[in-house]
Design a protein around this motif. Structure first.
Motif, short mmCIF file in Angstrom:
data_model
loop_
_atom_site.label_atom_id
_atom_site.label_comp_id
_atom_site.label_asym_id
_atom_site.label_seq_id
_atom_site.Cartn_x
_atom_site.Cartn_y
_atom_site.Cartn_z
N ARG A 2 0.83 -1.19 0.00
CA ARG A 2 0.00 0.00 0.00
C ARG A 2 0.87 1.25 0.00
O ARG A 2 1.87 1.32 0.69
CB ARG A 2 -0.93 -0.01 1.22
CG ARG A 2 -1.90 -1.17 1.20
CD ARG A 2 -2.71 -1.24 2.47
NE ARG A 2 -3.67 -0.16 2.55
CZ ARG A 2 -4.86 -0.17 1.95
NH1 ARG A 2 -5.18 -1.18 1.18
NH2 ARG A 2 -5.70 0.83 2.08
N GLU A 18 -6.90 5.54 1.88
CA GLU A 18 -8.12 4.82 1.54
C GLU A 18 -8.77 5.37 0.28
O GLU A 18 -9.47 4.64 -0.43
CB GLU A 18 -9.11 4.91 2.72
CG GLU A 18 -8.62 4.25 4.00
CD GLU A 18 -8.27 2.78 3.80
OE1 GLU A 18 -9.12 2.04 3.28
OE2 GLU A 18 -7.14 2.39 4.12
N SER A 19 -8.55 6.64 -0.03
CA SER A 19 -9.19 7.26 -1.20
C SER A 19 -8.48 6.90 -2.49
O SER A 19 -9.14 6.70 -3.53
CB SER A 19 -9.21 8.78 -1.04
OG SER A 19 -9.94 9.17 0.12
N GLN A 104 -14.59 0.73 -5.29
CA GLN A 104 -13.78 0.30 -4.15
C GLN A 104 -13.28 1.50 -3.36
O GLN A 104 -13.27 1.49 -2.11
CB GLN A 104 -12.61 -0.55 -4.63
CG GLN A 104 -11.71 -1.08 -3.53
CD GLN A 104 -12.42 -2.02 -2.58
OE1 GLN A 104 -13.40 -2.66 -2.97
NE2 GLN A 104 -11.95 -2.11 -1.35
N LYS A 107 -16.19 2.90 -1.40
CA LYS A 107 -16.49 2.01 -0.27
C LYS A 107 -15.52 2.22 0.88
O LYS A 107 -15.91 2.32 2.05
CB LYS A 107 -16.48 0.56 -0.74
CG LYS A 107 -16.75 -0.45 0.37
CD LYS A 107 -16.68 -1.87 -0.16
CE LYS A 107 -16.91 -2.88 0.95
NZ LYS A 107 -16.82 -4.28 0.45
N GLN A 108 -14.22 2.30 0.56
CA GLN A 108 -13.21 2.48 1.60
C GLN A 108 -13.37 3.84 2.28
O GLN A 108 -13.14 3.96 3.50
CB GLN A 108 -11.81 2.33 1.01
CG GLN A 108 -11.51 0.91 0.56
CD GLN A 108 -10.10 0.74 0.04
OE1 GLN A 108 -9.72 -0.35 -0.40
NE2 GLN A 108 -9.30 1.78 0.07
N GLN A 109 -13.75 4.86 1.53
CA GLN A 109 -13.97 6.17 2.14
C GLN A 109 -15.12 6.13 3.13
O GLN A 109 -15.02 6.67 4.24
CB GLN A 109 -14.24 7.21 1.05
CG GLN A 109 -13.01 7.59 0.23
CD GLN A 109 -13.36 8.57 -0.86
OE1 GLN A 109 -14.39 8.47 -1.52
NE2 GLN A 109 -12.48 9.54 -1.09
N LEU A 112 -14.23 4.19 6.23
CA LEU A 112 -13.36 5.00 7.09
C LEU A 112 -14.19 5.95 7.94
O LEU A 112 -13.94 6.11 9.14
CB LEU A 112 -12.37 5.77 6.23
CG LEU A 112 -11.34 6.63 6.96
CD1 LEU A 112 -10.43 5.75 7.81
CD2 LEU A 112 -10.52 7.44 5.98
#
Length: 457
Positions: A2, A18-19, A104, A107-109, A112
């Motif tokens: 990452r 995450e963005s 994706q 979703k991660q945003q 968070l």
């Protein structure tokens, strides 16, 4: 692996990671690109969006920058592949992979925001379509007819998004690109509405109701939402059935304007679906007053809404027509109709405000590469979410070491937000250019405060 993002705030680093990491993973897996090339492509996309320019202009802008780290006496110029090489890279990305990466990231945003406790009262869903006019006719894989009343052209691009919020904060949860009829990317409103509810439930939201405009008033949409017991509220197009219900109810009230509820059907034959038709009169100051009192004048003075909700908190069809009555259950039902029309449906304006904000980060392009175009459209939604997350952090804060920490930025208007994002990405790229940079940043905390970007003239 990452990507490491560097700023003075660990929460901001987490939000950036995450963005943007789904896009970096997309470039690395689809293109087999190095992390330097993948991050360079990401910076080009974001820079084009921030400056509202083309991908080529963004590349030229970045090639005039150099990055430096004070205290270690290292100065490195940003090195990106030439434009033809980047174009070759982007041709290897499919539209489907681009859409998956965008969803994706969204979703991660949202997850968070959930982890930080910012979405406790999120229970309203809104879905809508955003249309962008286009003039090119050479490559028409994604060009569709658009509503041209407020656009410069009758053809363009359309994408659907849905947002979840509580009335003040709204986060985008889904992204769908639309294509012409018969293409692999042709998507109908029923799928968008159904998928929006499913994704919201997967994210853990208990949706009280979903709001849609008249575009979604179709047999398939009403049938699927009713079958899955998803509560919805949408504008009912005034077809012949709806017009007759409005006019007959108005006449039964001796031509007085009052709220009404009518069980109504949409479709024909075996495809009939029953819903509740809410008929709400417009405020007196907005009504058309005509001495002839023609049917069209009467119809224009009413707002018609379709829903599968009832006045008692459930999802069911009302058993009978309710037009008259000022006390008891009938009065309660009438108050419920006005509440739905004047309060609940008006929340749909929030997604329109979101589209207006997204236009502030829309890149300009005449590319024939549809995957790149989809990525630029998706970046609008991701940057909008990023702006909202930073504003939530600035106002709501995050609990860190038994205290509430806030973003140390007093002004987060859109122009300052774009400036901060560009600075953070360039600094992160500067660290990436240094071998072993991840270990350096962890070992030397002063790097976080002494990294900066300078322009080479």
């Amino acid at each position: 692996m990452r990507q490491l993002f560097v700023s003075r705030d660990s929460v901001v680093n987490h939000i950036l990671r995450e963005s943007f990491n789904p896009f970096i993973e997309l470039f690395r897996t689809s293109l087999n690109a190095t992390r330097y090339t993948a991050f360079g492509l990401l910076i080009c996309l974001v820079t084009a969006a921030i400056h509202r320019s083309s991908f080529t202009s963004a590349l030229n802008h970045l090639q005039n920058h150099a990055v430096s780290i004070n205290g270690i006496e290292i100065k490195k110029k940003i090195e990106l592949p030439p434009l033809y090489k980047l174009s070759e890279y982007m041709k290897k990305i499919s539209i489907t992979d681009a859409i998956e990466a965008i969803n994706q990231a969204l979703k991660q945003q949202v997850m968070l925001a959930v982890s930080y406790g910012w979405t406790e009262h999120f229970n309203i869903l809104i879905a809508d379509a955003h249309e962008i006019p286009a003039w090119n006719r050479v490559h028409t894989e994604l060009i569709v007819p658009i509503y041209s009343a407020k656009k410069a052209n009758s053809k363009g691009f359309r994408y659907f998004t849905s947002v979840v919020g509580d009335g003040k904060w709204w986060l985008t949860t889904t992204f769908h690109i639309d294509g012409p009829v018969g293409s692999p990317y042709d998507i109908d409103e029923a799928h968008v509405a159904n998928d929006s509810f499913k994704r919201a439930h997967v994210l853990g939201f208990k949706i009280r109701y979903g709001v849609f405009d008249s575009r979604f008033f179709t047999v398939d949409t009403v049938e699927q939402l009713t079958y899955n017991n998803y509560p919805f509220l949408m504008i009912a197009s005034k077809n012949n059935r709806v017009k007759n219900a409005v006019l007959s109810g108005h006449r039964s009230l001796c031509c007085h304007y009052e709220p009404m509820v009518v069980p109504m059907e949409i479709g024909s034959g075996r495809n009939k679906v029953t819903y509740n038709l809410l008929i709400a009169p417009r405020p007196k100051e907005k009504r058309i007053v005509s001495p002839k009192n023609r049917p069209d004048d009467i119809l224009s003075n009413y707002v018609t809404l379709a829903t599968n909700m009832d006045a008692f908190g459930g999802c069911s069809v009302m058993e009978k027509v309710i037009t008259m009555g000022k006390t008891g259950v009938r009065a309660a039902v009438k108050r419920w109709v006005m509440e739905k029309a004047e309060l609940d449906y008006r929340r749909r304006a929030n997604i329109e405000v979101g589209y207006k904000m997204q236009e502030q980060v829309r890149a300009r392009t005449n590319t024939r590469n549809n995957a790149l175009r989809v990525l630029l459209f998706g970046m609008m939604a991701v940057l909008y979410n990023l702006h909202v997350l930073l504003k939530m952090y600035n106002e709501l804060g995050v609990i860190k070491r038994a205290r509430v920490a806030y973003l140390q930025v007093s002004d987060l208007r859109i122009w300052r937000f774009k400036m901060l994002i560009e600075k953070w990405l360039l600094v992160s790229y500067a660290v990436l250019l240094l071998e072993g940079s991840g270990e350096w940043v962890r070992m030397h905390k002063y790097l976080r405060t002494r990294l900066k970007v300078v322009l080479v003239l």
